[in-house]
Design a protein around this motif. Sequence first.
Motif, short mmCIF file in Angstrom:
data_model
loop_
_atom_site.label_atom_id
_atom_site.label_comp_id
_atom_site.label_asym_id
_atom_site.label_seq_id
_atom_site.Cartn_x
_atom_site.Cartn_y
_atom_site.Cartn_z
N LYS A 182 -40.19 45.04 87.17
CA LYS A 182 -40.19 44.94 85.70
C LYS A 182 -38.78 44.97 85.14
CE LYS A 182 -43.23 47.52 83.45
NZ LYS A 182 -44.17 48.62 83.12
N GLN A 183 -37.86 45.66 85.82
CA GLN A 183 -36.48 45.73 85.35
C GLN A 183 -35.64 44.55 85.82
OE1 GLN A 183 -34.86 49.53 86.48
NE2 GLN A 183 -36.49 50.65 85.45
N HIS B 81 -41.77 49.09 89.14
CA HIS B 81 -40.77 49.39 88.11
C HIS B 81 -39.49 48.58 88.35
CE1 HIS B 81 -42.95 52.35 85.87
NE2 HIS B 81 -43.27 52.99 86.98
#
Length: 173
Positions: free
Chosen positions: A25-26, A22
């Motif tokens: 992805k950010q 995560h």
Amino acid sequence: MAQEYELIIIGGGQSGLAAGRHAHKQGLNYLILEASNAIGSTWRERYDSLTLLTPRAYSGLPDLPLSGDADGYPSRDEVADYLQQYAKNFDLNVVLDQAVLEVTKRGELFTVATESAIYTAPAVVVATGPFQTPRMPTWASATEEVLQLHSSAYRNPAQRPRPAEWWSFVSTR
């Protein structure tokens, strides 16, 4: 000199890798610190016949399902291999052999110290998992008369005395 990140994740197991995915992805500048020398090694240290209690269809991490029969139950080695594949597939920023010795906070910045490096970040995720340190009750002391084996050391039935050996052992006392 401390290495600076936006996020430090302590632990490279399922939770740590999912958090890393995560963060990746950010677009965060993150780091996953894993104490062992390989991703998934904790799984390989468990008992030989271990399988997950949930089918593969429900056991994958974000964005990468476990391959194989969706209704089947993956083995410990399959899970360990999958975790290594997961980190490699998403090019997660994992550093191995980095057991965390101390985490401190001064103001808005955490400092994470390992034996070989110091890292800083405004956010830390602790994803070390439970039950990593075996605990024996204080009243349980080693004795030659009774085999004592902590569950963390159990691998397979060959570690136990066979019934004939046990009976012989007991009957001679």
